[in-house]
Design an enzyme around this catalytic site. Sequence first.
Site, mmCIF file in Angstrom:
data_model
loop_
_atom_site.group_PDB
_atom_site.id
_atom_site.type_symbol
_atom_site.label_atom_id
_atom_site.label_comp_id
_atom_site.label_asym_id
_atom_site.label_seq_id
_atom_site.Cartn_x
_atom_site.Cartn_y
_atom_site.Cartn_z
ATOM 1 N N ASP A 89 0.898 -1.205 -0.001
ATOM 2 C CA ASP A 89 0.072 0.011 -0.139
ATOM 3 C C ASP A 89 0.916 1.183 0.129
ATOM 4 O O ASP A 89 1.033 2.010 0.831
ATOM 5 C CB ASP A 89 -0.964 -0.047 1.065
ATOM 6 C CG ASP A 89 -2.156 -0.916 0.771
ATOM 7 O OD1 ASP A 89 -2.222 -1.621 -0.094
ATOM 8 O OD2 ASP A 89 -3.289 -0.773 1.485
ATOM 9 N N HIS A 122 -3.466 -2.242 -2.557
ATOM 10 C CA HIS A 122 -3.872 -1.189 -3.664
ATOM 11 C C HIS A 122 -2.756 -1.308 -4.803
ATOM 12 O O HIS A 122 -2.653 -0.227 -5.593
ATOM 13 C CB HIS A 122 -3.525 0.291 -2.759
ATOM 14 C CG HIS A 122 -4.799 0.545 -1.895
ATOM 15 N ND1 HIS A 122 -5.681 1.418 -2.471
ATOM 16 C CD2 HIS A 122 -5.322 -0.007 -0.813
ATOM 17 C CE1 HIS A 122 -6.699 1.714 -1.542
ATOM 18 N NE2 HIS A 122 -6.400 0.972 -0.761
#
Length: 321
Positions: A89, A122
């Site tokens: 992330d 992500h």
Amino acid sequence: MDDTVLDDIIKKLVSAKNGRTTKQVHLTEADIRQLCTSAKEIFLSQPNLLELEAPIKICGDVHGQFSDLLRLFEYGGYPPEANYLFLGDYVDRGKQSIETICLLLAYKIKYKENFFLLRGNHECASINRIYGFYDECKRRYNVRLWKTFTDCFNCLPVAALVDEKILCMHGGLSPELKNLDQIRNIARPIDVPDHGLLCDLLWADPDKDLEGWGENDRGVSFTFGADKVVEFLEHHDLDLICRAHQVVEDGYEFFAKRKLVTVFSAPNYCGEFDNAGAMMSVDDSLTCSFQILKSSDKKGKVGFGNNSSRPGTPPHKGGKN
């Protein structure tokens, strides 16, 4: 990648600090493409389940908070002063995802045996298309460059084992995970599927109110109880699971009687949470201590703290990330 070019990129990015903020750094598109290509080759040359040695510093979500990434390095030591493992992330939500991922890739290329990056949920096109990274790439460069980053992210490793005792990943356990070879055998490059082992490693969450497996409020993957953590560690002769993926107030939080720890490294996440960020230092004897990056208070002071003896607290279910 040419060493002079690489050193110049690192110098530019590191010197962007301007008091409490960081100025935008413009790297050429060609240099960024080169970073992605070189890093991708290194990711594929190393295993999907990295086998690492202590001492090492472990960091959780950074989410484009570039000035906080630089604060982490100021505190822990800029590479190669310390070995690092980041749990994913790197992009989305924050304002400087491009600077953040470029510095991390540059350090990976320069110190490939001492600096390690895992994949977070992500680092996936369908997610960062929505939560900010695509828009930042399009605004500052072009969509082609976003696709180049996607190709690089699809090659990131997904888990790491520190001294055969601490298993690290972004999200959590999977009901499909029976042995660690399953992680080693995930073929790359790969997009993150909607379900299954890879999805769970990047998306699952612990739940203090649960035994066994449960539905995840995120609408993806599962939640798991403390019993599943204990069972997994005993079966694989491991001591600790270290993961990220959830905002926690103190930057780190224990679960399952200190058998699992959540580490989150983006203080004052999104400017909405008053959380601290943390970095977990694992020493030669596998003792874990936590260096705390405090959220800047209203007067703009920056505080650091060090804590190795906090009582364990269960993961907090508030902030999702």
